[in-house]
Enzyme design. Structure first.
Site, mmCIF file in Angstrom:
data_model
loop_
_atom_site.group_PDB
_atom_site.id
_atom_site.type_symbol
_atom_site.label_atom_id
_atom_site.label_comp_id
_atom_site.label_asym_id
_atom_site.label_seq_id
_atom_site.Cartn_x
_atom_site.Cartn_y
_atom_site.Cartn_z
ATOM 1 N N GLU A 95 -8.035 7.172 -8.626
ATOM 2 C CA GLU A 95 -8.478 6.547 -7.447
ATOM 3 C C GLU A 95 -9.167 7.586 -6.644
ATOM 4 O OE1 GLU A 95 -7.217 3.295 -6.646
ATOM 5 O OE2 GLU A 95 -5.811 3.112 -8.322
ATOM 6 N N CYS A 108 -11.479 10.144 0.460
ATOM 7 C CA CYS A 108 -10.042 10.477 0.204
ATOM 8 C C CYS A 108 -9.880 10.500 -1.504
ATOM 9 C CB CYS A 108 -9.121 9.306 0.526
ATOM 10 S SG CYS A 108 -7.636 9.502 0.106
ATOM 11 N N CYS A 115 2.083 11.244 -9.264
ATOM 12 C CA CYS A 115 2.815 12.185 -8.486
ATOM 13 C C CYS A 115 4.250 12.068 -8.755
ATOM 14 C CB CYS A 115 2.720 11.540 -7.213
ATOM 15 S SG CYS A 115 3.252 12.778 -6.011
ATOM 16 N N CYS A 119 8.800 9.980 -3.025
ATOM 17 C CA CYS A 119 8.863 9.261 -1.868
ATOM 18 C C CYS A 119 8.932 7.797 -1.858
ATOM 19 C CB CYS A 119 7.818 9.657 -0.906
ATOM 20 S SG CYS A 119 7.460 11.419 -0.859
ATOM 21 N N CYS A 122 6.077 4.995 -1.201
ATOM 22 C CA CYS A 122 5.023 5.133 -1.842
ATOM 23 C C CYS A 122 4.735 4.625 -3.043
ATOM 24 C CB CYS A 122 4.716 6.868 -1.798
ATOM 25 S SG CYS A 122 3.055 7.203 -2.561
ATOM 26 N N CYS A 339 -3.306 4.256 2.528
ATOM 27 C CA CYS A 339 -2.452 5.118 2.208
ATOM 28 C C CYS A 339 -1.142 4.911 1.478
ATOM 29 C CB CYS A 339 -1.799 5.795 3.488
ATOM 30 S SG CYS A 339 -3.110 6.681 4.657
HETATM 31 N N1 SAH Z 1 1.082 13.951 -1.613
HETATM 32 C C1 SAH Z 1 0.567 13.973 -0.545
HETATM 33 C C2 SAH Z 1 -0.583 13.446 -0.262
HETATM 34 C C3 SAH Z 1 -0.973 12.133 -0.723
HETATM 35 S S1 SAH Z 1 0.074 10.780 0.259
HETATM 36 C C4 SAH Z 1 1.484 13.742 0.979
HETATM 37 O O1 SAH Z 1 2.428 13.063 0.560
HETATM 38 O O2 SAH Z 1 1.186 14.087 1.893
HETATM 39 C C5 SAH Z 1 -1.142 10.541 1.573
HETATM 40 C C6 SAH Z 1 -0.476 10.254 3.099
HETATM 41 O O3 SAH Z 1 0.052 8.612 2.729
HETATM 42 C C7 SAH Z 1 1.069 10.686 3.316
HETATM 43 O O4 SAH Z 1 1.069 11.179 4.444
HETATM 44 C C8 SAH Z 1 2.197 9.805 3.080
HETATM 45 O O5 SAH Z 1 3.357 10.089 3.818
HETATM 46 C C9 SAH Z 1 1.426 8.360 3.365
HETATM 47 N N2 SAH Z 1 1.963 7.428 2.751
HETATM 48 C C10 SAH Z 1 2.786 7.224 1.412
HETATM 49 N N3 SAH Z 1 3.012 6.092 1.392
HETATM 50 C C11 SAH Z 1 2.678 5.186 2.209
HETATM 51 C C12 SAH Z 1 2.489 3.515 2.690
HETATM 52 N N4 SAH Z 1 3.179 2.962 1.723
HETATM 53 N N5 SAH Z 1 2.320 3.446 3.743
HETATM 54 C C13 SAH Z 1 1.628 4.261 4.593
HETATM 55 N N6 SAH Z 1 1.311 5.717 4.325
HETATM 56 C C14 SAH Z 1 2.125 6.005 3.209
HETATM 57 FE FE1 SF4 Z 2 3.538 11.757 -3.943
HETATM 58 FE FE2 SF4 Z 2 3.275 9.474 -2.456
HETATM 59 FE FE3 SF4 Z 2 5.359 11.431 -1.836
HETATM 60 FE FE4 SF4 Z 2 2.627 12.106 -1.497
HETATM 61 S S1 SF4 Z 2 3.799 10.171 -0.698
HETATM 62 S S2 SF4 Z 2 4.011 13.337 -2.445
HETATM 63 S S3 SF4 Z 2 1.525 10.879 -3.017
HETATM 64 S S4 SF4 Z 2 5.119 10.144 -3.675
#
Ligand code: SAH
Ligand code: SF4
Length: 354
Positions: A95, A108, A115, A119, A122, A339
């Site tokens: 994406e 972006c 990944c 987390c 996410c 995000c």
């Molecule tokens: N993996 C990297 C970059 C991709 S995620 C990282 O984690 O930084 C990009 C951003 O989206 C990160 O700051 C993450 O904390 C945020 N993010 C992930 N899931 C989210 C969600 N469901 N709602 C809002 N932000 C989210």
């Molecule tokens: Fe991976 Fe999502 Fe965590 Fe970023 S926020 S490190 S994309 S699992």
């Protein structure tokens, strides 16, 4: 005779790679001509690289391909955000999202297919890791979205954030190569000030990034202020403790124009209290940084809720007393482009004809 380049595509090769591909029999300016066609002119097809003799172009195409992605689908949000599902040469998809604003356009991009960092808030995490993207696949996303939308890389309106699918610092070599290609004044020509990489906190890789000469700006996804809570929300903290992450941030060699960015996803009644906000201040106030708050973007299978706007405003007000603190506007929620929502969700969405 041209030299074999082990599965590399043209987009993604630096000048030295192109020299190797063309071999010692070609005059040295040929590699420069090819580089110019790929990155400055950004030809869609090698047949447009007319500075090179046709015989040479054909020899190149016998060994490798351009490697630019193609759009499988495009989703247009009501707020102007565009989400692209891009097809790679092995038919996997990633994406990329364009967020146009009044004074800037932000692209972006993804750094991995899926990944491996788990987390809990996410959507991409639910995919697991399929594979790393090559440098060409990272650069190709920018070239593709810029071309489709008439954006110019040298224009200061254009920004790139590696905040799509994947953990960029777990694919650091390719991210750095992509950064060199994006910022080369003889090629694509973006300023490193307009490229940001975001990490969940891979401590040794933050240190490695800091030692690089050509590197993007750094954003850190903090998301929690105690070891225990961060371990629960971001299990990678078991390996890379919050304390060590903060130490790496303190030691990070910022350039004169640079600030660290901390991202903090607000989860209702989990990490959005006044005590959390005060701990954010305590952790970060001695750093040269700013804080971006992101109210959770919900998604199927995500066991958290979005806080009410007044709760978000209250959190921001507390942090703001000590640090620059912004609330990130949710973009493209209606097309799952926001995000943490990047997981090839395509049901119930209207496909836009290209
Ligand atoms: N993996 C990297 C970059 C991709 S995620 C990282 O984690 O930084 C990009 C951003 O989206 C990160 O700051 C993450 O904390 C945020 N993010 C992930 N899931 C989210 C969600 N469901 N709602 C809002 N932000 C989210
Ligand atoms: Fe991976 Fe999502 Fe965590 Fe970023 S926020 S490190 S994309 S699992």
């Amino acid at each position: 005779m041209l030299q074999s380049v082990e599965g590399q595509t043209l987009v993604g090769m630096e000048l030295a790679d192109l020299r190797k591909l063309l071999g010692p029999e070609q005059p040295t300016y040929r590699a420069q001509q090819l580089y110019d066609a790929l990155y400055r002119k950004q030809v869609a097809d090698l047949s447009e690289a007319t500075a090179l003799p046709k015989t040479v172009r054909n020899q190149i195409l016998a060994l490798t391909t351009m490697g630019l992605p193609s759009a499988e689908r495009r989703f247009d949000s009501r707020d102007g955000t565009r989400r692209y599902l891009l097809r790679l040469e092995d038919n996997r998809t990633v994406e990329a999202v364009l967020m146009p604003e009044e004074d800037r356009d932000t692209i972006c991009i993804s750094s991995q297919v899926g990944c491996p960092v788990d987390c809990k808030f996410c959507l991409t995490a639910l995919m697991g890791l399929e594979r790393n993207l090559s440098a060409g696949e990272i650069v190709g996303q920018v070239m593709y979205v810029a071309r489709e939308n008439g954006l110019k890389a040298i224009d200061t309106r254009m920004n790139v954030v590696m905040m799509g699918m994947g953990e960029p610092l777990l694919n650091l070599d390719n991210v750095l190569k992509a950064t060199r290609l994006l910022t080369d004044p003889d090629g694509i020509g973006m300023s490193a000030k307009r490229i940001t990489v975001s990490t969940s906190g891979i401590v040794p890789k933050i240190e490695e990034l800091g030692r690089e000469h050509f590197r993007p700006k750094l954003a850190i996804s903090l998301n929690a202020t105690t070891e225990e809570q961060r371990r629960q929300l971001m299990p990678i903290t078991r390996k890379y403790h919050l304390r060590d992450l903060m130490e790496a941030c303190r030691a990070y060699p910022l350039r004169a124009w640079e600030k660290l960015t901390f991202e903090y996803v607000l989860l209702r009644n989990v990490n959005d209290t006044e005590a959390d906000a005060k701990r954010v201040v305590r952790l970060l106030s001695h750093l040269n940084c700013k804080v971006n708050l992101i109210a959770l973007n919900p998604g199927p299978g995500i066991p958290f809720e979005t806080p009410d706007p007044d709760r978000v405003a209250n959190f921001q007000a507390i942090v703001r007393r000590s640090l620059p603190c912004f609330v990130r506007k949710p973009r493209g929620r209606d097309i799952y482009a926001a995000c943490g929502q990047l997981k090839r969700v395509s049901t119930d969405l209207v496909q836009v004809d290209q």
